[in-house]
Scaffold this active site. Structure first.
Site, PDB file in Angstrom:
ATOM      1  N   ASP A 173      -2.611  -1.328  -3.848  1.00  0.00           N
ATOM      2  CA  ASP A 173      -3.114  -0.390  -4.683  1.00  0.00           C
ATOM      3  C   ASP A 173      -2.163   0.065  -5.673  1.00  0.00           C
ATOM      4  O   ASP A 173      -2.273   1.322  -6.212  1.00  0.00           O
ATOM      5  CB  ASP A 173      -3.342   0.688  -3.506  1.00  0.00           C
ATOM      6  CG  ASP A 173      -2.146   1.034  -2.881  1.00  0.00           C
ATOM      7  OD1 ASP A 173      -1.076   0.858  -3.048  1.00  0.00           O
ATOM      8  OD2 ASP A 173      -2.195   2.049  -1.954  1.00  0.00           O
TER       9      ASP A 173
ATOM     10  N   ARG B 199       6.690   5.970   2.257  1.00  0.00           N
ATOM     11  CA  ARG B 199       5.624   6.937   2.508  1.00  0.00           C
ATOM     12  C   ARG B 199       4.883   6.222   3.455  1.00  0.00           C
ATOM     13  O   ARG B 199       4.074   6.984   4.206  1.00  0.00           O
ATOM     14  CB  ARG B 199       4.838   7.054   1.173  1.00  0.00           C
ATOM     15  CG  ARG B 199       3.773   8.135   1.126  1.00  0.00           C
ATOM     16  CD  ARG B 199       2.832   8.221  -0.023  1.00  0.00           C
ATOM     17  NE  ARG B 199       2.035   9.173   0.000  1.00  0.00           N
ATOM     18  CZ  ARG B 199       2.173  10.259  -0.477  1.00  0.00           C
ATOM     19  NH1 ARG B 199       3.106  10.561  -1.227  1.00  0.00           N
ATOM     20  NH2 ARG B 199       1.115  11.388  -0.264  1.00  0.00           N
TER      21      ARG B 199
ATOM     22  N   LEU C 138       0.733  -1.199  -0.010  1.00  0.00           N
ATOM     23  CA  LEU C 138       0.071   0.147  -0.071  1.00  0.00           C
ATOM     24  C   LEU C 138       1.056   1.123  -0.145  1.00  0.00           C
ATOM     25  O   LEU C 138       1.802   1.330   0.586  1.00  0.00           O
ATOM     26  CB  LEU C 138      -1.133   0.220   1.244  1.00  0.00           C
ATOM     27  CG  LEU C 138      -2.026  -0.996   1.233  1.00  0.00           C
ATOM     28  CD1 LEU C 138      -2.521  -0.985   2.741  1.00  0.00           C
ATOM     29  CD2 LEU C 138      -2.991  -0.862   0.318  1.00  0.00           C
ATOM     30  N   HIS C 139       0.578   2.104  -0.835  1.00  0.00           N
ATOM     31  CA  HIS C 139       1.296   3.487  -0.776  1.00  0.00           C
ATOM     32  C   HIS C 139       0.290   4.718  -1.421  1.00  0.00           C
ATOM     33  O   HIS C 139       0.828   5.739  -1.406  1.00  0.00           O
ATOM     34  CB  HIS C 139       2.600   3.378  -1.670  1.00  0.00           C
ATOM     35  CG  HIS C 139       2.317   3.241  -3.226  1.00  0.00           C
ATOM     36  ND1 HIS C 139       1.928   2.054  -3.927  1.00  0.00           N
ATOM     37  CD2 HIS C 139       2.428   4.156  -4.071  1.00  0.00           C
ATOM     38  CE1 HIS C 139       1.755   2.244  -4.937  1.00  0.00           C
ATOM     39  NE2 HIS C 139       2.224   3.731  -5.241  1.00  0.00           N
ATOM     40  N   ARG C 140      -0.809   4.337  -1.993  1.00  0.00           N
ATOM     41  CA  ARG C 140      -1.413   5.448  -2.600  1.00  0.00           C
ATOM     42  C   ARG C 140      -1.822   6.513  -1.348  1.00  0.00           C
ATOM     43  O   ARG C 140      -2.313   5.989  -0.417  1.00  0.00           O
ATOM     44  CB  ARG C 140      -2.791   4.972  -3.307  1.00  0.00           C
ATOM     45  CG  ARG C 140      -2.460   4.058  -4.461  1.00  0.00           C
ATOM     46  CD  ARG C 140      -2.065   4.845  -5.870  1.00  0.00           C
ATOM     47  NE  ARG C 140      -1.649   3.876  -6.872  1.00  0.00           N
ATOM     48  CZ  ARG C 140      -0.861   4.190  -7.954  1.00  0.00           C
ATOM     49  NH1 ARG C 140      -0.866   5.704  -8.068  1.00  0.00           N
ATOM     50  NH2 ARG C 140      -0.719   3.602  -8.829  1.00  0.00           N
TER      51      ARG C 140
END
Length: 378
Positions: free
Chosen positions: A283, A239, A204-206
């Site tokens: 994502d 992030r 996940l990084h969005r």
């Protein structure tokens, strides 16, 4: 012919590597790699040069992090210096990161043809910075190489001339196959960081998923539910890690049982984790493609996807209005075997880079040779 290949962020390296190899097969092509520095630490950048057998970049711009405006402007200023000095015949950009748009803008203003590989993908969500980068790069590129039919349709709707569009397949699959062929059973075992086959792989990084406290709380609830089904392996993007830390949730995340938290992985290590997974929850854009090719079920936690072929043909399930319970229920069904059996999309065969280079040689080398011969005979 001198070609400058632009890389900046993690996904770019897998796309440029097979292209650089294909260009290097010809003595009449000079292939240079320019690294903007958009991803600059070893796990997000340097390790890919090692694993994909890419040469050291001819130029490293060292832009590093910053806002979208700072990054794009910084890349443009530094790349312009290199472009004016090297005077390449083509600038090749891939994907949809800030480096893609920045270098394409500089090249087109200097009247140097721009090649966009992985063109035409559209999510329909203009809140995504990547969507803006895609649209603008495609509008100014001279040659657009696409991975799926939806990309052709999108470009035609945007009044891009059909003569510029080439449906050639997916260079990501070229890299995937290249790495898998060179990976022995012993190496695969050595790279495998889980206890064995049969895990859920999570990435996940969005910003929409990881930047706000509410989203992080929902992610933790989802992980707790998924760990009740199988072990969850979670390579954490910088992030995402930063967001967990800033919101005071990292220690809570680390206490979840049956969860293995990893640093960002190299390409070979990550492919091994994907191959051994029962399910991937993500994502990311590129992972949707890799799982479809490897026939691993995938759940994408996004409102839309710019790669609809992975849903229509592949193994990807789009979960737009997701929450912990909806992910758990879909994952449970998939792990029970109640999932679609996808197939590999057209032209995802490991030969895409060769097709791209053949088209560019025909346009920029063979056509000139033929013209010279005609002039000589005249």
């Amino acid at each position: 012919m001198k070609v400058m290949n632009i890389v900046g962020a993690r996904p770019n390296f897998m796309k440029v590597a097979p292209l650089h190899r294909a260009f290097s097969c010809y003595g009449d092509i000079e292939s240079l790699i320019v690294h903007t520095g958009q991803h600059y630490d070893f796990q997000m950048s340097g390790i890919f040069f090692q694993q994909l057998y890419l040469p050291e970049p001819a130029y490293f711009l060292g832009i590093n992090s910053g806002s979208h405006a700072q990054q794009t402007a910084g890349i443009m200023l530094e790349f312009e210096k290199i472009l004016l000095m090297e005077k390449p015949d083509l600038v090749l950009v891939v994907g949809d990161v800030n480096s893609t748009l920045a270098c394409a803008l500089v090249a087109v203003k200097e009247h140097i043809p721009v090649v966009h590989v992985e063109a035409g993908l559209r999510s329909g969500d203009r809140k995504m910075p990547e969507e803006i980068n895609r649209i603008m790069t495609d509008a100014i590129a001279d040659h657009l190489f696409v991975t799926e039919q939806s990309a052709v349709d999108n470009l035609l709707k945007e009044n891009i001339p059909a003569s510029k569009i080439h449906f050639v397949g997916n260079v990501m699959i070229d890299s995937l196959l290249h790495c898998l062929k060179g990976l022995s059973v012993d190496q695969e075992s050595a790279h495998l960081l889980s206890s064995g086959p049969g895990h859920i792989l999570l990435t996940l990084h969005r910003p929409a998923n990881v930047d706000e406290l509410d989203g992080l709380v929902e992610i933790m609830a989802m992980i707790r539910k998924l760990t009740g089904l199988q072990k969850v392996i979670f390579p954490v993007h910088p992030r995402t890690l930063r967001s967990f830390e800033l919101n005071g949730l990292l220690s809570h995340l680390r206490r979840i049982k049956n969860l293995e938290i990893l640093a960002p992985q190299g390409y070979i290590e990550f492919l091994t984790l994907v191959k051994r997974a029962s399910l991937v929850v993500t994502d990311s854009g590129g992972i949707q493609e890799e799982t479809s090719f490897l026939q691993i079920p995938c759940i994408t936690l996004r409102e839309s996807t710019e790669r609809p072929v992975t849903v229509e043909v592949g193994t990807n399930h789009l979960l737009p209005a997701w929450n912990a319970e909806s992910v758990f229920e879909l994952a449970k069904q998939i792990l029970r075997g109640n999932c679609k059996k996808g197939r590999i999309p057209n032209l995802w065969d490991g030969s895409t880079a060769g097709r791209i280079v053949t088209i560019l040689r025909e346009k920029y080398i063979n056509s000139y040779v033929c013209a010279d011969k005609r002039q000589s005979s005249d």
